[in-house]
Design a protein around this motif. Structure first.
Motif, PDB file in Angstrom:
ATOM      1  N   ALA A  85      53.281  35.848  39.280  1.00 31.11           N
ATOM      2  CA  ALA A  85      53.128  36.481  37.966  1.00 31.11           C
ATOM      3  C   ALA A  85      52.962  35.459  36.848  1.00 31.11           C
ATOM      4  CB  ALA A  85      54.329  37.375  37.672  1.00 31.11           C
ATOM      5  N   PHE A  86      52.247  35.886  35.800  1.00 27.93           N
ATOM      6  CA  PHE A  86      52.065  35.063  34.605  1.00 27.93           C
ATOM      7  C   PHE A  86      52.862  35.660  33.444  1.00 27.93           C
ATOM      8  CE2 PHE A  86      48.084  34.313  36.985  1.00 27.93           C
ATOM      9  CZ  PHE A  86      48.144  32.919  37.078  1.00 27.93           C
ATOM     10  N   PHE A  87      53.436  34.773  32.633  1.00 28.94           N
ATOM     11  CA  PHE A  87      54.263  35.159  31.496  1.00 28.94           C
ATOM     12  C   PHE A  87      53.529  34.820  30.206  1.00 28.94           C
ATOM     13  CE2 PHE A  87      57.625  34.045  28.373  1.00 28.94           C
ATOM     14  CZ  PHE A  87      58.296  35.260  28.323  1.00 28.94           C
ATOM     15  N   ILE A  88      53.352  35.818  29.342  1.00 35.75           N
ATOM     16  CA  ILE A  88      52.649  35.623  28.065  1.00 35.75           C
ATOM     17  C   ILE A  88      53.621  35.947  26.931  1.00 35.75           C
ATOM     18  CG2 ILE A  88      50.652  36.246  26.674  1.00 35.75           C
ATOM     19  CD1 ILE A  88      49.848  35.149  29.404  1.00 35.75           C
ATOM     20  N   ASN A  89      53.780  35.017  26.002  1.00 37.95           N
ATOM     21  CA  ASN A  89      54.656  35.282  24.852  1.00 37.95           C
ATOM     22  C   ASN A  89      53.915  35.041  23.546  1.00 37.95           C
ATOM     23  OD1 ASN A  89      56.802  35.841  23.182  1.00 37.95           O
ATOM     24  ND2 ASN A  89      57.884  33.927  23.582  1.00 37.95           N
ATOM     25  N   GLY A 123      53.042  44.359  32.418  1.00 41.12           N
ATOM     26  CA  GLY A 123      54.227  44.867  31.744  1.00 41.12           C
ATOM     27  C   GLY A 123      54.166  44.471  30.273  1.00 41.12           C
ATOM     28  N   VAL A 124      54.100  45.447  29.388  1.00 38.02           N
ATOM     29  CA  VAL A 124      54.049  45.182  27.952  1.00 38.02           C
ATOM     30  C   VAL A 124      55.454  45.377  27.395  1.00 38.02           C
ATOM     31  CG1 VAL A 124      53.011  45.811  25.753  1.00 38.02           C
ATOM     32  CG2 VAL A 124      51.662  45.977  27.871  1.00 38.02           C
ATOM     33  N   TYR A 166      51.546  40.485  35.324  1.00 41.17           N
ATOM     34  CA  TYR A 166      51.539  39.850  34.001  1.00 41.17           C
ATOM     35  C   TYR A 166      52.672  40.465  33.189  1.00 41.17           C
ATOM     36  CZ  TYR A 166      46.770  38.735  35.446  1.00 41.17           C
ATOM     37  OH  TYR A 166      45.674  38.306  36.147  1.00 41.17           O
ATOM     38  N   VAL A 167      53.468  39.621  32.559  1.00 46.35           N
ATOM     39  CA  VAL A 167      54.529  40.088  31.667  1.00 46.35           C
ATOM     40  C   VAL A 167      54.179  39.593  30.266  1.00 46.35           C
ATOM     41  CG1 VAL A 167      56.975  39.912  31.059  1.00 46.35           C
ATOM     42  CG2 VAL A 167      56.282  40.116  33.470  1.00 46.35           C
ATOM     43  N   VAL A 168      53.965  40.530  29.349  1.00 44.36           N
ATOM     44  CA  VAL A 168      53.508  40.200  27.998  1.00 44.36           C
ATOM     45  C   VAL A 168      54.585  40.590  26.991  1.00 44.36           C
ATOM     46  CG1 VAL A 168      51.761  40.618  26.241  1.00 44.36           C
ATOM     47  CG2 VAL A 168      51.110  40.555  28.663  1.00 44.36           C
ATOM     48  N   VAL A 169      55.095  39.603  26.263  1.00 40.63           N
ATOM     49  CA  VAL A 169      56.152  39.841  25.284  1.00 40.63           C
ATOM     50  C   VAL A 169      55.546  39.971  23.891  1.00 40.63           C
ATOM     51  CG1 VAL A 169      58.249  38.927  24.235  1.00 40.63           C
ATOM     52  CG2 VAL A 169      57.848  38.605  26.681  1.00 40.63           C
ATOM     53  N   THR A 170      55.716  41.145  23.285  1.00 42.00           N
ATOM     54  CA  THR A 170      55.210  41.389  21.930  1.00 42.00           C
ATOM     55  C   THR A 170      56.346  41.800  20.994  1.00 42.00           C
ATOM     56  OG1 THR A 170      54.737  43.731  22.298  1.00 42.00           O
ATOM     57  CG2 THR A 170      53.019  42.154  22.922  1.00 42.00           C
ATOM     58  N   LEU A 171      57.564  41.450  21.336  1.00 41.73           N
ATOM     59  CA  LEU A 171      58.748  41.877  20.594  1.00 41.73           C
ATOM     60  C   LEU A 171      58.978  41.051  19.329  1.00 41.73           C
ATOM     61  CD1 LEU A 171      61.165  42.109  23.647  1.00 41.73           C
ATOM     62  CD2 LEU A 171      60.394  44.071  22.286  1.00 41.73           C
TER      63      LEU A 171
END
Length: 320
Positions: free
Chosen positions: A224-228, A144-145, A197-202
């Motif tokens: 799930a893995f969380f990437i910020n 998830g982007v 995978y949850v990737v935060v690019t905000l």
């Protein structure tokens, strides 16, 4: 009549200075990181490239002729946006120069957590030969982007090389290349349960402040893995720590934090399921080249025609 003036608060190679001077041969070009180089010129600058908080004392006061600020960063949340807007000063960001290095960092974090590279590096330091229960792989998983801009699109493109399903979230909800399904921010609860995978690019704005907390982490899979790599203020850090400690999510790759540098007292430092990088995901050998050639010079050419620079023009209402 005094010359028009641009102040660049960066140390640039002579070749980049020459390219800028070629566009504005009749201007004074003042460049250098040390404030002693540009301090006396700031109040007379029509254009500032690379904002520094000290500049407010010179450029946002009576007598200043500042018309346009080109930032050297993608984020503009540290700028005095309200004051700049009130004085009708245009702001353009360096959004887009980070797509390659940040997407590389995103996948380094994702692969590191998935293939336990961080664990093996620690084991190497103690000469420990241990399998560490390695079993996961990244291929054909769902990512998830959260924030499909330049970085998000490049991340989605790379994800397709791994055969991943890509879910995207963007303000407009409009489709994008390499994204299988696009959602709006108010549909985040539909996205999170599906993601490995949850990737935060905000960017950090009023709308994204503390967007991720206990409720969102609970909606994610326990695996799930969380990437910020966006901004630390997007996450309620205490609630992320709890989610990691309690096994609500499997792990996290973090480049940004609510307070930077990250306190030595933070539990995040000691967690086996966390990889920390010190807000360096955008660092690259090509940074200045891309800002100068892809953004500053084209914007400068537009500005010289009397028009508003169009590349990455900041919308003050949205905050980015």
């Amino acid at each position: 009549m005094s010359k028009r003036k641009i102040v660049i608060t960066q140390n640039l190679k002579p070749e980049y200075i020459a390219k800028i001077k070629k566009i504005i041969p009749d201007w004074d070009v003042i460049a250098g990181k040390d404030p002693s180089i540009w301090k006396e010129h700031a109040k007379d600058a029509e254009v500032i490239a690379g904002w520094r908080k000290e500049l407010a004392d010179y450029c946002l006061t009576s007598g200043s002729i500042l018309q346009w600020v080109q930032t050297w960063s993608a984020g503009v949340d540290s700028l005095p946006l309200e004051k700049l807007q009130s004085q009708n000063i245009k702001v353009t960001s360096a959004n887009g120069v980070h797509a390659y290095p940040i997407s590389e960092t995103i996948f380094a974090l994702m692969l590191g957590l998935t293939r336990k590279i961080h664990t093996y590096v620690k084991n190497q330091q103690t000469k420990t030969w241990d399998h560490a229960h390695l079993s996961l792989e990244i291929h054909e998983k769902t990512i998830g982007v959260i924030g499909v801009g330049e970085i998000g699109r490049e991340t989605a493109r790379i994800a397709k090389a791994f055969g991943m399903t890509v879910l995207g979230v963007r303000h407009s909800g409009k489709p994008s290349d390499f994204v299988d399904e696009m959602y709006r921010p108010d549909q985040l609860d539909q996205v999170l349960p599906k993601c490995d995978y949850v990737v935060v690019t905000l960017p950090h704005t009023q709308e994204t402040h503390h967007l991720f907390g206990e409720q969102q982490f609970t909606q994610m899979k326990p695996s799930a893995f969380f990437i910020n790599i966006g901004r630390g203020e997007i996450v309620i850090e205490e609630e992320l720590i709890s989610a990691l400690q309690e096994g609500t999510i499997a792990g996290a790759g973090l480049d940004v934090f609510e307070t930077e540098p990250l306190s030595t007292e933070s539990p995040l430092w000691e967690m086996e399921n966390v990889i920390i990088t010190p807000h360096t995901s955008g660092a690259t050998e090509h940074y200045n080249k891309r800002v100068v050639e892809n953004i500053l010079i084209p914007n400068l050419e537009t500005y010289l025609t009397g028009q508003t620079p169009g590349i990455n023009l900041v919308n003050f209402r949205k905050g980015y």
